[in-house]
Scaffold this motif. Structure first.
Motif, PDB file in Angstrom:
ATOM      1  N   THR A 246      41.534  27.544  67.292  1.00 11.60           N
ATOM      2  CA  THR A 246      41.866  26.684  68.334  1.00 11.60           C
ATOM      3  C   THR A 246      41.159  25.601  68.221  1.00 11.60           C
ATOM      4  O   THR A 246      40.030  25.822  67.606  1.00 11.60           O
ATOM      5  CB  THR A 246      41.539  27.186  69.992  1.00 11.60           C
ATOM      6  N   TYR A 247      41.633  24.478  68.402  1.00 14.88           N
ATOM      7  CA  TYR A 247      40.873  23.159  68.245  1.00 14.88           C
ATOM      8  C   TYR A 247      40.994  22.120  69.426  1.00 14.88           C
ATOM      9  O   TYR A 247      41.779  22.484  70.455  1.00 14.88           O
ATOM     10  CB  TYR A 247      41.451  22.675  66.978  1.00 14.88           C
ATOM     11  N   GLU A 248      39.805  21.239  69.251  1.00 10.62           N
ATOM     12  CA  GLU A 248      39.744  20.238  70.618  1.00 10.62           C
ATOM     13  C   GLU A 248      39.434  19.057  69.917  1.00 10.62           C
ATOM     14  O   GLU A 248      38.851  19.202  68.809  1.00 10.62           O
ATOM     15  CB  GLU A 248      38.844  20.896  71.583  1.00 10.62           C
ATOM     16  N   LYS A 249      39.899  17.962  70.257  1.00  9.48           N
ATOM     17  CA  LYS A 249      39.592  16.644  69.921  1.00  9.48           C
ATOM     18  C   LYS A 249      38.113  16.353  70.164  1.00  9.48           C
ATOM     19  O   LYS A 249      37.667  16.427  71.505  1.00  9.48           O
ATOM     20  CB  LYS A 249      40.595  15.517  70.632  1.00  9.48           C
ATOM     21  N   HIS A 250      37.343  16.572  69.222  1.00  7.88           N
ATOM     22  CA  HIS A 250      35.776  16.273  69.377  1.00  7.88           C
ATOM     23  C   HIS A 250      35.398  14.731  69.906  1.00  7.88           C
ATOM     24  O   HIS A 250      34.916  14.384  70.815  1.00  7.88           O
ATOM     25  CB  HIS A 250      35.146  16.780  68.239  1.00  7.88           C
ATOM     26  N   ASP A 251      35.991  13.932  69.126  1.00  8.41           N
ATOM     27  CA  ASP A 251      35.858  12.544  69.332  1.00  8.41           C
ATOM     28  C   ASP A 251      37.130  11.842  68.671  1.00  8.41           C
ATOM     29  O   ASP A 251      38.059  12.416  68.115  1.00  8.41           O
ATOM     30  CB  ASP A 251      34.622  11.841  68.838  1.00  8.41           C
ATOM     31  N   VAL A 252      37.151  10.233  68.828  1.00  5.23           N
ATOM     32  CA  VAL A 252      38.315   9.760  68.294  1.00  5.23           C
ATOM     33  C   VAL A 252      38.756  10.047  66.902  1.00  5.23           C
ATOM     34  O   VAL A 252      40.026  10.047  66.474  1.00  5.23           O
ATOM     35  CB  VAL A 252      38.283   8.126  68.744  1.00  5.23           C
ATOM     36  N   THR A 253      37.745  10.438  66.133  1.00  4.71           N
ATOM     37  CA  THR A 253      38.413  10.681  64.813  1.00  4.71           C
ATOM     38  C   THR A 253      38.187  11.936  64.102  1.00  4.71           C
ATOM     39  O   THR A 253      38.211  12.171  63.045  1.00  4.71           O
ATOM     40  CB  THR A 253      37.522   9.631  63.686  1.00  4.71           C
ATOM     41  N   HIS A 254      37.622  12.927  65.165  1.00  2.00           N
ATOM     42  CA  HIS A 254      37.371  14.041  64.590  1.00  2.00           C
ATOM     43  C   HIS A 254      37.808  15.304  65.553  1.00  2.00           C
ATOM     44  O   HIS A 254      37.949  15.070  66.818  1.00  2.00           O
ATOM     45  CB  HIS A 254      35.793  14.544  64.859  1.00  2.00           C
ATOM     46  N   ALA A 255      38.076  16.522  64.904  1.00  2.00           N
ATOM     47  CA  ALA A 255      38.675  17.726  65.678  1.00  2.00           C
ATOM     48  C   ALA A 255      37.874  18.877  65.280  1.00  2.00           C
ATOM     49  O   ALA A 255      36.941  18.785  64.306  1.00  2.00           O
ATOM     50  CB  ALA A 255      40.167  18.049  65.221  1.00  2.00           C
ATOM     51  N   ARG A 256      37.506  19.556  66.292  1.00  2.00           N
ATOM     52  CA  ARG A 256      36.799  20.561  66.102  1.00  2.00           C
ATOM     53  C   ARG A 256      37.424  22.124  66.294  1.00  2.00           C
ATOM     54  O   ARG A 256      37.889  22.240  67.375  1.00  2.00           O
ATOM     55  CB  ARG A 256      35.695  20.583  67.181  1.00  2.00           C
ATOM     56  N   PHE A 257      37.337  22.944  65.491  1.00  2.00           N
ATOM     57  CA  PHE A 257      37.904  24.206  65.532  1.00  2.00           C
ATOM     58  C   PHE A 257      36.846  25.324  65.880  1.00  2.00           C
ATOM     59  O   PHE A 257      35.662  25.100  65.439  1.00  2.00           O
ATOM     60  CB  PHE A 257      38.494  24.883  64.287  1.00  2.00           C
TER      61      PHE A 257
END
Lengths: 212, 642
Positions: free
Chosen positions: B595-606
């Motif tokens: 699963t991932y979430e939008k970490h910030d405007v330019t990054h995703a975090r799995f």
């Protein structure tokens, strides 16, 4: 020497008969504030003058004045008589000597100290000289200068010599009473007094007419 | 009477101070001596000037009223003339600081009772014996007492004094002491003390070595190179004026901070002044007026630099790595130039604002500096202080290089208490901390502190290695939270087997951790967990063209495969952060476990979990928009916002 009617009721004295210090102390011990007020008023001028002479500083003298009467109030139960004045001045002398020792450790002088101890009305010398009923300004200036010399000569004495001199000369206590106040022997008082006067003989200004 | 009267005789006569016989004799002489009569009149006239002060002033009604109210406890306070005491502000500031320091350094248990001596024990013989009993080498700061009566022309200079060499007959007052309420073992003599203090001895003096310090308390700050030292000594005083000498040569003691106060008999003993004699380096002399004879306990306080402390933490993870045993230590290093035996030690956390560096103050030639010392030395363009600082620094470096550490075998309880924005740690009992030694002490230990292990992979921050983190909170849920944790080094170990063999996992520096705060320890790159991203495909699509036929916009589509290998025998949680260099991106993943979430405007975090000794595959496709394609998206976003 004044006292009000309420005081008379409390201490039970006959009008026009001077109330003794001892009966005032007894009344004060019974919780009568008027008696304490009478004692303060009775010795206020004399004690303050003594303290000013001892400290050469009006502010410090007033602080010690308050401290002395505070101790009188607190230690009233230890008073055994017979002479209240001696007891009062004993307390004041001890407080003063302690104070002067402390002050010696970190002496800090107020810039307006000279005016503090020299003027009782708070008016400056210039104002005094400028007032209409003042005597000749030149004479007054010389007089003030000499007064300052005397003040400095007294202030320059060691504490115990100064205490002996002020108590005996200004407070007009007998040497025996001075010895009681200072907690030392009659001979010691006379020695201190003799040394103080020998020092003053060298330091006091030449005499002029001191009548105002 | 032979000859004329002396001035003193005339004074005694005028003020009735002479004996009856002398009065009679002088009176008889005056009757027949005109010169003496004239002299007496002159004296009387001179003394009449005293009357100038006779009626100088009276008490004002306001003073009387305030006196009565102050004495009888009424509400109105005593008169306080602030305008006549401009220094009161400064005094108030000093008092505030002083109170803070007193709170910091209140003496605890372990204090030795004073050992008063009897009147007999003040004989010269016993004093000499006491002096000889004290080894000079064990008293590095050379605390010595001297009395004016001990001075002699033949006395040795201070620098080369022989402590047991001389003790004059005047060491003890010749007065007849009488017991008073001054205290057991002390005597209060009736003889007069000269009101005028003796002039400070300049260069030659006979000295008496004093007993060793009874108690010493160190309050060591970690926010500045600063330690408050409070020590207690029993000084043997004689009635009258006593000189006490303090030398701080070869130490880092700040001479401007020196303070000496009797802790008992304060009504009878006054410390009157501290003098810094000329031409004598790094020493000061106190003048003490004493109305008692015997041993009087004194407290000496001063600031020094060169003592430092630092916190160390050792965490040992359990086999399942869900909990940790945490042990906290403090290490105290002494490079102050002074030995501290059996010192009660307190450690203070917090920033302190210092006007001057104690080390600089300590190394001044004169306590309050001397303009002459600012001159150039040896044409090097350096002044004395700079040269000495360099020397001191070398000494410290050399000391650190030596790395002399003595681990404490017996565990000490370290008690902590809050002190406004500071925090104070008190080490139980006492410690001996010799100069140039370090000492490590256990501060606290906590078992089964729940922890979270997490691996993080973020190429932009840490490169291609996953980083291991252990996190916990300083609160009661985590069996901590009693006190803030001072900043220091952390080392984490893990148990490798049931026999509790340990393996070093990693270490880090931690900042000050307040109560309730969460802390995440970065243990460095993981060796048994690998993350390998592979770019499988890169293509562009949805091209747009401008009026000249040039490419104006396009989409970039990247397909990634990330392989996570866990060689450990425990499952691991891992967090993988991917960046796209643009705020407009779209991500699709076909991996159901990731699963991932939008970490910030330019990054995703799995976030995913990898089982023991296994591999996981994460695949995703990300589309980014560029040029006119991005502009179209921006316009859409703006119209949506309207």
């Amino acid at each position: 020497m004044g006292y009000d009617n309420r005081l008379e009721e409390v201490v039970g004295v006959v009008a026009l008969t001077p109330v003794t210090d001892e009966s005032l102390m007894a009344a004060h011990l019974r919780g009568d504030r008027a008696a304490f007020r009478e004692l303060v008023e009775r010795y206020a001028d004399g004690l303050l003058r003594y303290l000013v002479h001892m400290t050469a500083n009006r502010d410090q003298a007033e602080d010690l004045f308050q401290e002395t009467f505070k101790k009188v109030h607190e230690k009233a139960h230890t008073y055994r008589g017979p002479v209240f004045k001696s007891w009062l001045f004993t307390i004041a002398t001890r407080a003063t000597i302690d104070h002067l020792r402390r002050r010696k450790r970190s002496a800090m002088l107020s810039l307006d100290q000279e005016a503090d101890c020299g003027q009782d009305s708070g008016s400056s010398l210039a104002e005094t000289l400028a007032s209409e009923d003042a005597p000749d300004p030149a004479d007054e200036l010389v007089r003030e200068e000499r007064k300052q010399q005397v003040r400095e000569a007294v202030a320059s004495l060691p504490v115990k010599q100064r205490a002996a001199l002020v108590l005996a000369y200004y407070q007009q206590l007998s040497y025996r009473e001075v010895a009681d106040v200072m907690g030392c022997s009659l001979g010691t008082v006379k020695t201190q007094m003799s040394r103080a006067l020998a020092t003053l003989a060298r330091r006091l200004p030449e005499s002029i007419s001191v009548t105002k | 009477m032979n000859g004329h009267c002396t001035e003193q005789q005339l004074i005694d006569y005028a003020f009735e101070l002479a004996s009856e016989a002398q009065m009679h004799e002088i009176r008889a002489h005056l009757d027949g001596c005109e010169a003496c009569r004239a002299k007496l009149d002159g004296l009387k006239a001179k003394f009449s000037t005293l009357d100038l002060l006779r009626e100088e002033m009276g008490a004002s009604p306001a003073l009387i009223a305030s006196t009565i109210e102050a004495a009888t406890g009424a509400k109105r306070p005593a008169i306080l003339r602030l305008w006549a005491r401009p220094w009161l502000g400064a005094v108030a500031a000093v008092v505030i600081v002083g109170v803070a320091l007193l709170v910091v350094s209140t003496f605890g248990p372990g204090r030795k009772a004073p050992q008063p001596v009897t009147e007999k024990s003040f004989s010269q013989e016993n004093l000499s014996q006491r002096t000889l009993d004290v080894p000079a080498a064990a008293e590095p700061e050379k605390l010595v007492a001297a009395d004016r009566s001990l001075r002699s022309d033949a006395a040795a200079p201070t620098a080369g004094w022989q402590p047991q060499a001389k003790l004059g007959d005047g060491a003890v007052s010749k007065s007849s002491p009488i017991p008073t309420d001054a205290g057991a073992g002390l005597t209060l003599a009736r003889t007069e003390i000269d009101e005028k203090p003796p002039f400070a001895p300049a260069s030659a003096i006979e000295l008496v070595v004093l007993p060793r310090r009874e108690n010493v308390q160190l309050t060591i700050y970690n926010g500045a190179d600063l330690t408050l030292v409070r020590e207690q000594r029993h000084l043997t005083l004689k009635k009258g004026w006593n000189w006490l000498q303090f030398m701080w040569a070869n130490t880092l003691i700040d001479p401007t901070s020196l303070s000496l106060e009797p802790t008992e008999h304060k009504d009878h003993v006054q410390v009157q002044q501290l003098v810094f004699p000329p031409r004598l380096r790094e020493l000061g002399r106190w003048l003490i007026r004493s109305e008692v004879e015997g041993q009087v306990p004194f407290e000496l306080t001063y600031m020094t630099s060169g003592l430092a402390w630092r916190a160390f933490y050792m965490g040992t993870l359990s086999l399942d790595e869900r909990s940790m045993r945490l042990e906290a230590y403090v290490r105290v290093d002494n490079a102050s130039g002074e030995d501290y035996d059996d010192a009660q030690t307190r450690l203070l956390v917090g920033k302190v604002h210092l006007l001057d560096q104690i080390r600089d103050l300590a190394q001044r030639q004169y306590a309050y500096d001397d303009p002459r010392s600012r001159g150039m030395v040896g044409g090097l363009g350096l002044d004395d202080a700079e040269l000495r600082n360099e020397e001191a620094s070398n000494r410290i470096l050399s000391y650190e290089w030596k790395g002399q550490v003595l681990d404490e075998l017996d565990r000490k309880e370290i008690v902590k208490e809050g002190l406004s924005e500071y925090f104070l740690y008190t080490i139980g009992g006492t410690e001996t901390i010799p100069n140039e030694w370090g000492k490590r002490l256990l501060s606290f230990e906590a078992d089964d502190v729940p922890v979270t292990s997490l691996y993080k992979y973020d190429e932009e921050r840490w490169g291609t290695d996953p980083i291991r983190f252990v996190s916990f909170a300083n609160d009661t849920e985590h069996k901590l939270g009693e006190t803030p944790l001072p900043d220091g080094s952390v080392r984490i170990y893990a148990q490798t087997d049931a026999e509790k063999h340990l393996a070093y996992i990693g270490g880090t520096e931690t900042k000050y951790i307040p109560v309730g705060e969460e802390v995440e320890l970065n243990l460095g790159p993981a060796r048994l967990v690998k993350v390998e991203p592979v770019l499988l495909e890169l293509r562009t699509e949805n091209h747009t063209f401008d009026s000249k036929g040039n490419v104006a916009g396009w989409d970039e589509v990247r397909s990634w495969k990330i392989e996570i290998a866990n060689a450990r025998t425990l499952p691991v949680d891992i967090e993988i952060t991917r960046g796209f260099d643009t705020p407009r991106w779209e991500l699709k993943t076909e991996n159901p476990t990731a699963t991932y979430e939008k970490h910030d405007v330019t990054h995703a975090r799995f976030k995913l979990k990898v089982g023991p000794r296994s591999r996981e595959m994460l695949t995703y496709t990300v589309t980014t928009y560029h040029g006119a394609r991005e502009q179209v998206l921006i316009q859409k976003e703006q119209s949506a916002q309207r």
